[in-house]
Write an enzyme that holds these catalytic residues in place. Structure first.
Site: not given
Length: 239
Positions: A40-42, A45
């Site tokens: 969920a973390c850009p 990710h």
């Protein structure tokens, strides 16, 4: 109220804390290093996505934390869809890796984390450093050694990366709807202007792609899907 009050500037803007661990792998070894990420973390990710893009799955193992972050305990390893227990060190919380590396650590525990399984310590927790290592020192271990840092685009990469990092990825954690609308407008503008050729997508547009994918059910995600499809066939398992 800001998600991270300690990192809020006088103007209310998010001012991300400096990354604590910035060591560099000089001689890569397959199987020695491990990646801790949150889907969920850009930022995290992006590190996972580029690992898969370059075909480093066999060289670098990975574990996924629960995307629901606890305020008190931070990122946790729990069994669930798309995430699970830590099968390398047996950590219950990612903070254990931070304190094992530096007992006096007092900052916010963040992802991604590049972990040295031999030395039992964090090597680096900066996603930009990690991606640069994938593209540089780890390139000989890659099944698909694409060039993420072409020299002829260094200046262009730097300028656009700064714009995306500050105005999209950093601002992504803001909850106010006007901020989200501004991010969508910026994302749409960057893709529609075609500032970058697809052959160099993962150094720069990878920054914004990871944030967009995190929005999954938003208007911008569907609006940009036709632009994204040419470059996702090789990393569909990281979306």
């Amino acid at each position: 109220m800001a998600q991270f009050p300690e990192e809020e500037g006088a103007d209310g803007a998010f001012q991300r804390q400096p990354d604590e661990f910035r060591a560099w792998v000089e001689t890569p070894e397959a199987g020695r290093y491990h990646l801790y990420v949150c889907k969920a973390c850009p930022w995290a990710h992006r590190a996972w996505l580029t690992r898969n893009l370059m075909g480093l799955e066999d060289a670098i193992s990975v574990n996924f934390v629960d995307p629901i972050r606890d305020e008190e305990t931070g990122w946790a390893f729990r069994e669930g869809e798309g995430h699970g227990l830590d099968d390398v060190e047996g950590f219950s919380y990612l903070s254990e890796a931070y304190f094992k590396t530096s007992a006096g650590f007092r900052g916010r525990v963040t992802v991604p984390v590049l972990w040295d399984k031999r030395e039992k310590r964090i090597v680096n927790n900066s996603e930009d450093d990690i991606v640069q290592m994938w593209a540089g020192v780890f390139k000989p271990l890659a099944k698909h050694p694409v060039d993420l840092y072409p020299e002829d685009l260094n200046d262009e990469q730097g300028a656009l990366s700064e714009e995306i990092y500050e105005n999209v990825n950093n601002a992504f954690i803001e909850q106010a709807s006007p901020v989200r609308r501004a991010l969508m407008n910026l994302a749409t503008g960057i893709f529609s202007r075609r500032l970058i050729s697809w052959r160099n997508v993962w150094r720069k547009e990878g920054l914004i792609f990871s944030a967009i994918v995190s929005w999954k059910r938003t208007t911008v995600y569907f609006a940009l899907w036709s632009d994204l499809t040419p470059c996702i066939s090789g990393i569909s398992n990281a979306i």
